[in-house]
Motif scaffolding. Structure first.
Motif, PDB file in Angstrom:
ATOM      1  N   TRP A 108       0.828  -1.197   0.000  1.00 56.27           N
ATOM      2  CA  TRP A 108       0.000   0.000   0.000  1.00 56.27           C
ATOM      3  C   TRP A 108       0.867   1.254   0.000  1.00 56.27           C
ATOM      4  O   TRP A 108       2.026   1.236   0.411  1.00 56.27           O
ATOM      5  CB  TRP A 108      -0.906   0.010   1.229  1.00 56.27           C
ATOM      6  CG  TRP A 108      -1.973  -1.042   1.184  1.00 56.27           C
ATOM      7  CD1 TRP A 108      -1.854  -2.353   1.562  1.00 56.27           C
ATOM      8  CD2 TRP A 108      -3.319  -0.883   0.738  1.00 56.27           C
ATOM      9  NE1 TRP A 108      -3.032  -3.011   1.375  1.00 56.27           N
ATOM     10  CE2 TRP A 108      -3.958  -2.143   0.882  1.00 56.27           C
ATOM     11  CE3 TRP A 108      -4.060   0.193   0.247  1.00 56.27           C
ATOM     12  CZ2 TRP A 108      -5.292  -2.343   0.537  1.00 56.27           C
ATOM     13  CZ3 TRP A 108      -5.392  -0.008  -0.092  1.00 56.27           C
ATOM     14  CH2 TRP A 108      -5.995  -1.250   0.045  1.00 56.27           C
ATOM     15  N   SER A 109       0.258   2.335  -0.428  1.00 56.88           N
ATOM     16  CA  SER A 109       0.941   3.629  -0.406  1.00 56.88           C
ATOM     17  C   SER A 109       1.253   4.066   1.021  1.00 56.88           C
ATOM     18  O   SER A 109       2.093   4.938   1.239  1.00 56.88           O
ATOM     19  CB  SER A 109       0.087   4.686  -1.109  1.00 56.88           C
ATOM     20  OG  SER A 109      -1.238   4.719  -0.584  1.00 56.88           O
ATOM     21  N   THR A 110       0.566   3.485   2.000  1.00 56.00           N
ATOM     22  CA  THR A 110       0.838   3.786   3.402  1.00 56.00           C
ATOM     23  C   THR A 110       1.981   2.950   3.957  1.00 56.00           C
ATOM     24  O   THR A 110       2.400   3.153   5.100  1.00 56.00           O
ATOM     25  CB  THR A 110      -0.416   3.529   4.250  1.00 56.00           C
ATOM     26  OG1 THR A 110      -0.766   2.139   4.146  1.00 56.00           O
ATOM     27  CG2 THR A 110      -1.578   4.380   3.782  1.00 56.00           C
ATOM     28  N   GLY A 111       2.463   1.968   3.173  1.00 60.04           N
ATOM     29  CA  GLY A 111       3.502   1.070   3.642  1.00 60.04           C
ATOM     30  C   GLY A 111       2.982  -0.254   4.154  1.00 60.04           C
ATOM     31  O   GLY A 111       3.759  -1.175   4.412  1.00 60.04           O
ATOM     32  N   ALA A 112       1.653  -0.378   4.304  1.00 59.12           N
ATOM     33  CA  ALA A 112       1.060  -1.625   4.796  1.00 59.12           C
ATOM     34  C   ALA A 112       1.204  -2.724   3.749  1.00 59.12           C
ATOM     35  O   ALA A 112       1.295  -2.462   2.546  1.00 59.12           O
ATOM     36  CB  ALA A 112      -0.405  -1.411   5.143  1.00 59.12           C
ATOM     37  N   THR A 113       1.212  -3.976   4.217  1.00 55.46           N
ATOM     38  CA  THR A 113       1.352  -5.119   3.311  1.00 55.46           C
ATOM     39  C   THR A 113       0.215  -6.121   3.491  1.00 55.46           C
ATOM     40  O   THR A 113       0.292  -7.249   3.018  1.00 55.46           O
ATOM     41  CB  THR A 113       2.696  -5.831   3.555  1.00 55.46           C
ATOM     42  OG1 THR A 113       2.785  -6.227   4.935  1.00 55.46           O
ATOM     43  CG2 THR A 113       3.867  -4.927   3.200  1.00 55.46           C
ATOM     44  N   THR A 114      -0.857  -5.707   4.173  1.00 65.58           N
ATOM     45  CA  THR A 114      -2.024  -6.567   4.349  1.00 65.58           C
ATOM     46  C   THR A 114      -2.955  -6.447   3.147  1.00 65.58           C
ATOM     47  O   THR A 114      -2.838  -5.520   2.343  1.00 65.58           O
ATOM     48  CB  THR A 114      -2.772  -6.187   5.623  1.00 65.58           C
ATOM     49  OG1 THR A 114      -3.058  -4.774   5.587  1.00 65.58           O
ATOM     50  CG2 THR A 114      -1.940  -6.488   6.859  1.00 65.58           C
ATOM     51  N   GLN A 115      -3.905  -7.391   3.056  1.00 66.53           N
ATOM     52  CA  GLN A 115      -4.831  -7.356   1.919  1.00 66.53           C
ATOM     53  C   GLN A 115      -5.773  -6.165   2.012  1.00 66.53           C
ATOM     54  O   GLN A 115      -6.199  -5.621   0.986  1.00 66.53           O
ATOM     55  CB  GLN A 115      -5.636  -8.659   1.859  1.00 66.53           C
ATOM     56  CG  GLN A 115      -6.558  -8.747   0.633  1.00 66.53           C
ATOM     57  CD  GLN A 115      -7.367 -10.026   0.608  1.00 66.53           C
ATOM     58  OE1 GLN A 115      -7.372 -10.787   1.559  1.00 66.53           O
ATOM     59  NE2 GLN A 115      -8.069 -10.262  -0.486  1.00 66.53           N
ATOM     60  N   SER A 116      -6.112  -5.722   3.204  1.00 68.46           N
ATOM     61  CA  SER A 116      -7.004  -4.578   3.383  1.00 68.46           C
ATOM     62  C   SER A 116      -6.467  -3.676   4.488  1.00 68.46           C
ATOM     63  O   SER A 116      -5.725  -4.120   5.368  1.00 68.46           O
ATOM     64  CB  SER A 116      -8.425  -5.031   3.716  1.00 68.46           C
ATOM     65  OG  SER A 116      -8.446  -5.757   4.933  1.00 68.46           O
ATOM     66  N   ILE A 117      -6.847  -2.414   4.420  1.00 70.09           N
ATOM     67  CA  ILE A 117      -6.460  -1.448   5.447  1.00 70.09           C
ATOM     68  C   ILE A 117      -7.669  -0.586   5.781  1.00 70.09           C
ATOM     69  O   ILE A 117      -8.660  -0.564   5.037  1.00 70.09           O
ATOM     70  CB  ILE A 117      -5.290  -0.543   4.997  1.00 70.09           C
ATOM     71  CG1 ILE A 117      -5.709   0.320   3.791  1.00 70.09           C
ATOM     72  CG2 ILE A 117      -4.062  -1.364   4.677  1.00 70.09           C
ATOM     73  CD1 ILE A 117      -4.697   1.390   3.430  1.00 70.09           C
ATOM     74  N   GLN A 118      -7.581   0.145   6.882  1.00 67.57           N
ATOM     75  CA  GLN A 118      -8.602   1.103   7.270  1.00 67.57           C
ATOM     76  C   GLN A 118      -8.136   2.499   6.882  1.00 67.57           C
ATOM     77  O   GLN A 118      -6.985   2.865   7.129  1.00 67.57           O
ATOM     78  CB  GLN A 118      -8.872   1.029   8.780  1.00 67.57           C
ATOM     79  CG  GLN A 118     -10.202   1.632   9.218  1.00 67.57           C
ATOM     80  CD  GLN A 118     -11.378   0.727   8.887  1.00 67.57           C
ATOM     81  OE1 GLN A 118     -11.177  -0.418   8.504  1.00 67.57           O
ATOM     82  NE2 GLN A 118     -12.584   1.232   9.016  1.00 67.57           N
ATOM     83  N   SER A 119      -9.009   3.271   6.255  1.00 70.02           N
ATOM     84  CA  SER A 119      -8.627   4.634   5.888  1.00 70.02           C
ATOM     85  C   SER A 119      -8.333   5.440   7.147  1.00 70.02           C
ATOM     86  O   SER A 119      -8.876   5.163   8.219  1.00 70.02           O
ATOM     87  CB  SER A 119      -9.744   5.306   5.081  1.00 70.02           C
ATOM     88  OG  SER A 119     -10.910   5.470   5.877  1.00 70.02           O
ATOM     89  N   ASN A 120      -7.476   6.460   7.008  1.00 71.19           N
ATOM     90  CA  ASN A 120      -7.064   7.238   8.180  1.00 71.19           C
ATOM     91  C   ASN A 120      -7.150   8.740   7.936  1.00 71.19           C
ATOM     92  O   ASN A 120      -6.406   9.512   8.524  1.00 71.19           O
ATOM     93  CB  ASN A 120      -5.639   6.862   8.591  1.00 71.19           C
ATOM     94  CG  ASN A 120      -4.627   7.084   7.481  1.00 71.19           C
ATOM     95  OD1 ASN A 120      -4.977   7.602   6.414  1.00 71.19           O
ATOM     96  ND2 ASN A 120      -3.383   6.717   7.707  1.00 71.19           N
ATOM     97  N   GLY A 121      -8.047   9.155   7.042  1.00 72.94           N
ATOM     98  CA  GLY A 121      -8.256  10.577   6.807  1.00 72.94           C
ATOM     99  C   GLY A 121      -7.669  11.103   5.521  1.00 72.94           C
ATOM    100  O   GLY A 121      -7.953  12.236   5.133  1.00 72.94           O
TER     101      GLY A 121
END
Length: 216
Positions: free
Chosen positions: A86-99
């Motif tokens: 992810w553009s946030t650096g996460a590598t999970t299949q899904s993420i929660q938006s943070n604003g």
């Protein structure tokens, strides 16, 4: 010298599908075998099979969301069993938006293919209305909010709402200012007072403007 290079779609075809040393494979959707043969002054080489393996790429479609200010949404890359960045650096299949308003994820198939595609997410936020102050000039009332939005509606009776934040009241008194977001993203209210008084009075006993008093 290789001479002329012919490309065929079957091992026995007599009609080449391409002539040249660099064959650009067409848009194919499954593993396909092509056959190459060189012709040097009518001296033919063996017809060599060239295997083209087609690997499935991740299935992606960009997504758009509309949220109320402060709300979050679960963003999913889909395509289970693959790797994600992810553009946030996460590598999970899904993420929660943070604003943030934009996100993206690079989805990659397992080795040896390692085919990647990028999925983009766009989020638009509706502001929640908060009344900052109520400006009263005579009988003209202006409801001001901390942020401005074309999706705000205003009222001074809680029943009749309008897009304009300016009202003219009939007389002084106690009122309540209301503002709401038309996409159900919150509301606010605040009491206020309008003080009015006649500009003149004529205490001559004719029962017209004989008394002077403050309203509100």
């Amino acid at each position: 010298s290789l001479g002329l290079m012919f490309w065929y779609d079957t091992p026995t075809s007599t009609s080449p599908i391409f002539l040249g040393t660099h064959f650009v494979v067409p848009n194919i959707h499954q593993n396909t075998v092509y056959y190459a043969e060189s012709n040097n002054n009518n001296c033919l080489s063996d017809r060599i099979p060239i295997v083209v393996n087609v690997y499935a790429t991740p299935s992606v479609a960009d997504e758009n969301f509309v949220l109320c200010e402060g709300d979050t949404v679960n963003l999913s890359a889909g395509n289970p069993g693959m790797t994600y960045l992810w553009s946030t650096g996460a590598t999970t299949q899904s993420i929660q938006s943070n604003g943030l308003t934009t996100y993206s994820v690079v989805i990659t198939t397992p080795a040896p293919e390692n085919c990647s595609k990028t999925k983009n997410f766009n989020i638009a936020y509706h502001s929640q209305p908060v009344i900052s102050n109520i400006d009263v000039q005579g009988l003209t009332v202006t409801i001001n909010t901390t942020t401005q939005s074309p999706d705000f509606e205003y009222s001074i009776d809680g029943l009749h709402f309008q897009p304009s934040n300016v009202f003219v009241v009939a007389e002084g008194g106690n009122y309540i200012a209301y503002v709401r977001e038309t996409n159900y993203c919150g509301s606010d209210q605040k009491p206020f007072v309008v003080i009015s008084y006649p500009g003149f009075f004529t205490p001559n006993g004719d029962n017209v403007n004989d008394n002077w008093y403050i309203k509100g």
